[in-house]
Scaffold this motif. Sequence first.
Motif, PDB file in Angstrom:
ATOM      1  N   PRO A  15       0.987  -1.850   0.108  1.00 18.07           N
ATOM      2  CA  PRO A  15      -0.055  -0.210   0.141  1.00 18.07           C
ATOM      3  C   PRO A  15       0.867   1.264   0.405  1.00 18.07           C
ATOM      4  CG  PRO A  15       0.205  -0.880   2.437  1.00 18.07           C
ATOM      5  CD  PRO A  15       0.992  -1.727   1.420  1.00 18.07           C
ATOM      6  N   ARG A  91       0.310  -6.153   3.981  1.00 17.20           N
ATOM      7  CA  ARG A  91      -1.620  -6.490   4.289  1.00 17.20           C
ATOM      8  C   ARG A  91      -1.365  -8.313   4.508  1.00 17.20           C
ATOM      9  NH1 ARG A  91      -4.599  -2.062   4.070  1.00 17.20           N
ATOM     10  NH2 ARG A  91      -2.885  -0.041   5.080  1.00 17.20           N
ATOM     11  N   ASP A 184      -2.252  -2.125 -10.450  1.00 20.11           N
ATOM     12  CA  ASP A 184      -2.990  -0.908 -10.156  1.00 20.11           C
ATOM     13  C   ASP A 184      -2.486   0.498 -11.015  1.00 20.11           C
ATOM     14  OD1 ASP A 184      -0.805   1.809  -8.472  1.00 20.11           O
ATOM     15  OD2 ASP A 184       0.201  -0.060  -9.104  1.00 20.11           O
ATOM     16  N   ASN A 202      -6.080  -2.290  -6.625  1.00 24.06           N
ATOM     17  CA  ASN A 202      -6.265  -0.756  -5.945  1.00 24.06           C
ATOM     18  C   ASN A 202      -6.043   0.078  -7.145  1.00 24.06           C
ATOM     19  OD1 ASN A 202      -6.091  -2.813  -3.329  1.00 24.06           O
ATOM     20  ND2 ASN A 202      -3.497  -2.614  -4.276  1.00 24.06           N
ATOM     21  N   ASP A 220      -9.376  -4.833  -4.800  1.00 26.64           N
ATOM     22  CA  ASP A 220      -8.936  -3.801  -3.006  1.00 26.64           C
ATOM     23  C   ASP A 220      -8.715  -4.986  -2.136  1.00 26.64           C
ATOM     24  OD1 ASP A 220      -9.016  -2.249  -1.777  1.00 26.64           O
ATOM     25  OD2 ASP A 220     -10.706  -1.366  -0.985  1.00 26.64           O
ATOM     26  N   PHE A 222      -6.758  -3.187  -0.109  1.00 28.14           N
ATOM     27  CA  PHE A 222      -5.866  -2.629   0.770  1.00 28.14           C
ATOM     28  C   PHE A 222      -7.470  -2.170   2.025  1.00 28.14           C
ATOM     29  CE2 PHE A 222      -2.337  -1.642  -1.747  1.00 28.14           C
ATOM     30  CZ  PHE A 222      -1.799  -2.805  -1.206  1.00 28.14           C
ATOM     31  N   SER A 223      -8.265  -2.165   1.388  1.00 30.14           N
ATOM     32  CA  SER A 223      -9.823  -1.535   2.520  1.00 30.14           C
ATOM     33  C   SER A 223     -10.633  -2.174   4.125  1.00 30.14           C
ATOM     34  CB  SER A 223     -10.927  -2.456   2.299  1.00 30.14           C
ATOM     35  OG  SER A 223     -11.270  -3.610   1.503  1.00 30.14           O
ATOM     36  N   VAL A 224      -9.531  -3.153   3.936  1.00 29.93           N
ATOM     37  CA  VAL A 224      -8.947  -3.488   5.459  1.00 29.93           C
ATOM     38  C   VAL A 224      -7.276  -2.934   6.223  1.00 29.93           C
ATOM     39  CG1 VAL A 224      -8.416  -5.683   7.354  1.00 29.93           C
ATOM     40  CG2 VAL A 224      -9.874  -5.310   5.011  1.00 29.93           C
TER      41      VAL A 224
END
Length: 227
Positions: A15, A91, A184, A202, A220, A222-224
Motif C-alpha cells: 500500500p 497486508r 494498480d 487497488n 481492493d 487495502f480496504s482492511v
Amino acid sequence: MSNLAIFDLDHTLLPLDSDYEWGQFICRIGAVNAEAFAKRNATFFAQYQDGSLDPIEYLEFAFGTLSAFPRKQLDAWHQQFMDEVIVPAIRPAALALVRQHQDAGDEILIITATNRFITAPIAQAFGVANLIAAEAEHDADGGFTGKSRGTPPFGPGKVTNLGIWLAATQRRLDDFATSYFYSDSQNDIPLLSLVTNPVATNPNALLAAHAHAQGWPTLDLFSVPAQ
C-alpha cells in the motif's frame, strides 16, 4: 499446462511506493541532504503517477545516490528499511492472494519498475523467487556504478522484460493455460492487455476507468487496515 500469476509491487501488493519510501527513509536517517533529495524524489514520484516519467533519468538519479555508499552500509540500511517501513505495511490480504496462487501450483512473478536493490528483499518477504526489476550496473566489488542496465521495466518495458524472462526458459506467454496480471496503474495497461486475466488491483482513477470500459475485474486489497 500451468498458470502464470504476475504481480506489480508498489500500490498493488504494497500500500505504498517502495522506491519513494526508500528515498524518504534515507532522508530521515540523514544519509543524504534531505531538502534537496526530497524535492527531486517528489518530482519523479509525481511524474510516475501521471505517466510522464523518463525511467532512465530516474534510474540514474536513484543508482547515482546508491553509488555514494559502500554496499555493506546500504545492505544494513535496507534491513532497517524493511523492519521499519516495509514489513509493517504488508497486508494479510496481499499475502493471502499470493499464497492462493502458490497453493494452486501457479508460477509466480513480481515485475516492478523499482530497482532490484530495493525490491529483492520485499519479494522474498512475499515468498516470491521470480523478480523482474530495474537493474543496476555494478563494479567488481558489487557496488553501484550509478548506471542502469537493460530496458527499464516501466510501461511497455514490462512487456519487453517479460518476453526476455520467458525466452530465457524457451517459453511464451501463451504456453500458460491462464495468465494473470495484477496492477494498480494505467502505466501497466500494455501488459494488462496481453494476459488472459487482467485484474485492476487497488486501481488509480485512470486504470479504474479503463478497466470498467474493458470489463476487467477490480480488486481492493487495502480496504482492511494492517493488523
